[in-house]
Design an enzyme around this catalytic site. Structure first.
Site, short mmCIF file in Angstrom:
data_model
loop_
_atom_site.label_atom_id
_atom_site.label_comp_id
_atom_site.label_asym_id
_atom_site.label_seq_id
_atom_site.Cartn_x
_atom_site.Cartn_y
_atom_site.Cartn_z
N GLY A 197 0.82 -1.21 0.00
CA GLY A 197 0.00 0.00 0.00
C GLY A 197 0.85 1.25 0.00
N GLU A 250 -0.19 1.05 -6.36
CA GLU A 250 0.69 0.62 -5.28
C GLU A 250 0.91 -0.90 -5.33
OE1 GLU A 250 2.51 2.05 -3.08
OE2 GLU A 250 1.91 4.14 -3.30
N GLU A 259 4.67 -2.37 -5.87
CA GLU A 259 5.33 -3.06 -4.77
C GLU A 259 5.40 -4.56 -4.93
OE1 GLU A 259 4.79 0.01 -1.06
OE2 GLU A 259 3.47 -1.73 -1.12
N GLU A 292 11.23 -6.93 -0.39
CA GLU A 292 10.83 -8.26 -0.84
C GLU A 292 9.31 -8.30 -0.95
OE1 GLU A 292 12.48 -11.63 1.34
OE2 GLU A 292 13.95 -10.28 2.24
#
Length: 229
Positions: free
Chosen positions: A46, A62, A66, A115
């Protein structure tokens, strides 16, 4: 620039993504944060909402930045706004959740994520911020949702067995179901199509393969039902 009488809190989005792997284990996508606060700790994907995007656009952006996950259907879950939930500022977060088939998604961490990893629900580490609360809210919603909406279209492979479908329900509800009652209930809903095929390369007796009738599936999602076994 307009001025405001009252201070404005920051706005973020968080994305809880449930995925089913090839062994029919339900997992959650988490990222290891690469920036403060909570640097090096696991969290839900997020980030902050930009001024020129909607909440859903921010959540999808997001999530892709990510984790590499994209082209998923996000459903709004809840708004979290407890004081002190973020040590940086007064921050309100709108959480979304999604269901996906892990086989169809590639994962690659980037931006502020060190990660990105799929964790089984039984092995979730301690999470940053109030993300433990957000995750538990999503699990509760998912367990409730399958009582009034069909589930599995987004998680299971296109062709699946009745045992695989039952296993999915058992994983989400965290309890065993009577095989005979489950099959009677699910088949009575006229939701499945018999493909006329059976499993291949299995050590046990090959089971029939089914598909969801997509039209009826969407109709049931729209009008709902009561599923109790």
């Amino acid at each position: 620039m307009p001025t405001y009488k009252y201070p404005r809190p920051s706005l973020t989005v968080d994305c809880i993504v449930f995925g089913l792997d090839a062994e029919l284990e339900l997992k959650i996508m988490l990222i290891k944060r690469d920036i403060p606060p909570f640097e090096g700790e696991w969290a839900i994907p997020g980030g902050f909402v930009r001024m020129d995007e909607t909440l859903e656009q921010a959540a999808l952006r997001e999530l892709q930045e990510e984790t590499g996950i994209q082209n998923v259907f996000l459903e709004q879950l809840y708004t979290f706004g407890d004081l002190g939930r973020d040590p940086r500022d007064r921050v309100v977060s709108v959480a979304y959740y999604a269901l996906i088939n892990l086989v169809e998604q590639k994962v690659q961490a980037s931006t502020d994520a060190r990660e990105a990893y799929w964790f089984p629900l039984s092995k979730i580490p301690k999470l940053a911020f109030d993300h433990d609360q957000i995750l538990q809210t999503a699990i509760t919603r998912l367990r409730s949702k399958i009582r009034y909406e069909p589930i599995g279209f987004e998680l299971l492979p296109r062709n699946f067995t009745l045992s695989q479908l039952q296993k999915l329900y058992e994983i989400i509800w965290n309890r065993s179901l009577d095989k005979r009652n489950f099959r009677k209930k699910i088949l009575s809903m006229d939701l499945l199509l018999d493909t006329g095929e059976v499993q291949h390369n299995v050590s046990h007796r090959a089971a029939k393969l089914y598909q969801f009738d997509e039209t009826k599936y969407l109709q049931l999602k729209d009008k709902g039902f009561n599923f109790e076994v």
